[in-house]
Design an enzyme around this catalytic site. Structure first.
Site, PDB file in Angstrom:
ATOM      1  N   SER A 372       0.782  -1.185  -0.154  1.00 50.76           N
ATOM      2  CA  SER A 372       0.164   0.160  -0.192  1.00 50.76           C
ATOM      3  C   SER A 372       0.858   1.229   0.070  1.00 50.76           C
ATOM      4  CB  SER A 372      -1.043   0.051   1.310  1.00 50.76           C
ATOM      5  OG  SER A 372      -1.666  -1.266   1.120  1.00 50.76           O
ATOM      6  N   ARG A 373       1.906   1.057  -0.533  1.00 54.72           N
ATOM      7  CA  ARG A 373       2.754   2.208  -0.787  1.00 54.72           C
ATOM      8  C   ARG A 373       3.689   2.930   0.745  1.00 54.72           C
ATOM      9  NH1 ARG A 373       2.607   0.229  -4.707  1.00 54.72           N
ATOM     10  NH2 ARG A 373       2.253   0.990  -6.880  1.00 54.72           N
TER      11      ARG A 373
END
Length: 395
Positions: A372-373
């Site tokens: 999710s970055r």
């Protein structure tokens, strides 16, 4: 065998998980057809009914099954990995390798069956391996059960309406129902979630050179594509930046070294402004390393040693090319090379305008991709006393 049964009504792509379940139902029907073919062939041979059945099975597994696998591999699974957390993420980590392995192995099983069914379809043969059919059917049955009892419920629970729509649209594009978006539009939707490894303050080396060496050795062991390739960013006298890929040739506690033509664009820019930045990106390991510092030329002795270690043709090319300077065409370039080769002999000396640059680092950042970055970033900064301090940065 009943070849006249009416097809079931398929759900719409606004219900992509239901569409995937419908694909499973169609797979089960094709598997059942193959199983019914076995006694039919024993009694009737490759008659017209058997040929039609074989053709239907081939048509499905040659095309539709591959589309279904692509739906899962390229869309469903990556989308789930991007949103799953905790127990869901752990479940995916356990299931996904087996699901992907099943796809590959079922494809291999299908190749044997495809040959036998093709002969039945054209009436030239009537052999169909019962053991191959049963193995194929059982593997698919187990595979589909895992997906329907674990993967599909998770997707229904985790995906938002927008994500369901995204999945359904991707499935329609794959089937040619919707046009593929233009490349400029599609780039915004490109996603690859990371999750191979972590990077924690407690685990990194106290010295950034030791940490770099550790990661570089891991990149070599993982057979990363050109692990020694790095981007070198420089700025000109007006502060305008440029970057290019070069190959690192040496690293130690003095710094990071590469070789080039001193009259090239980067050579001229470094002469005007010796500050530069290096970047290694190893996508296979989901890692990058950013290095910033001051650049200086290596000694003539070091440059000579490396130049003389290069293959002869590489040495001749370095002499023949006025790097970064314009030239009329490729033919002119090759003519210049031929002229140099005739005069230089087997041991050409290093030209004065060719040699090494070494970047002495002041800042080194290690980046590990995370889900999710929410990436891990540990940065080392050089202190006035020559020691290094490291700390975590926010992603």
């Amino acid at each position: 065998m009943n070849m006249n049964a009416l097809p079931d009504t398929a759900p719409g792509f606004d219900q992509p998980i239901a569409v995937l379940k419908h694909c499973h139902d169609r797979i089960r029907k094709q598997l059942a057809t193959m199983q019914k073919l076995l006694p039919h062939l024993a009694r009737h041979g490759a008659d017209e009914q058997a040929q039609q059945a074989a053709q239907a099975v081939i048509k499905y597994f040659d095309k539709a099954a591959h589309l279904h696998h692509a739906d899962e591999e390229e869309n469903l699974v990556p989308m789930l990995q991007s949103v799953a957390q905790g127990e869901d993420a752990a479940t995916l980590a356990e299931l996904v390798p087996g699901i992907l392995r099943d796809h590959d192995e079922m494809d291999a099983m299908w190749q044997q069956l495809h040959e036998e069914l093709s002969a039945i379809a054209d009436g030239s043969g009537q052999a169909l391996s019962a053991s191959a059919v049963e193995q194929f059917a059982q593997r698919y049955a187990d595979h589909m059960e895992r997906e329907e009892t674990q993967i599909a419920p998770m997707a229904k629970r985790l995906f938002s309406a927008a994500q369901m729509a995204q999945l359904g649209e991707a499935m329609q594009v794959r089937r040619g129902i919707l046009p593929a978006p233009a490349a400029g539009e599609a780039v915004a939707a490109l996603r690859k979630d990371y999750g191979q490894d972590t990077l924690n303050e407690a685990d990194v080396a106290a010295d950034p050179f030791d940490q770099f060496n550790s990661w570089f050795e891991q990149a070599l062991a993982a057979e990363v594509n050109e692990p020694n390739a790095m981007s070198v960013a420089t700025v000109d006298a007006d502060g305008k930046p440029t970057s290019r890929i070069v190959l690192i040739k040496q690293f130690d506690r003095r710094g990071f070294t590469w070789y080039t033509n001193y009259d090239s664009q980067k050579g001229r820019q470094l002469a005007a402004n010796p500050h530069a930045a290096l970047l290694f990106f190893w996508s296979e390991l989901e890692r990058q390393i950013r290095i910033e510092g001051i650049v200086e030329r290596t000694s003539a002795e070091e440059s000579d040693k490396y130049f003389n270690s290069r293959p002869l043709k590489s040495r001749l090319a370095a002499i023949a090319s006025a790097q970064s300077a314009p030239i009329a065409n490729r033919e002119a370039l090759e003519q210049h090379y031929d002229a140099v080769a005739k005069l230089a002999g087997d041991a050409p000396p290093r030209p004065d305008n060719w040699g090494g640059f070494r970047l002495t680092p002041q800042r080194i950042e290690f980046w590990q991709g995370r889900r999710s970055r929410f990436h891990d970033r540990i940065v080392y900064t050089l202190q006035p006393d020559g020691s290094w301090k490291h700390q975590r940065l926010q992603p």
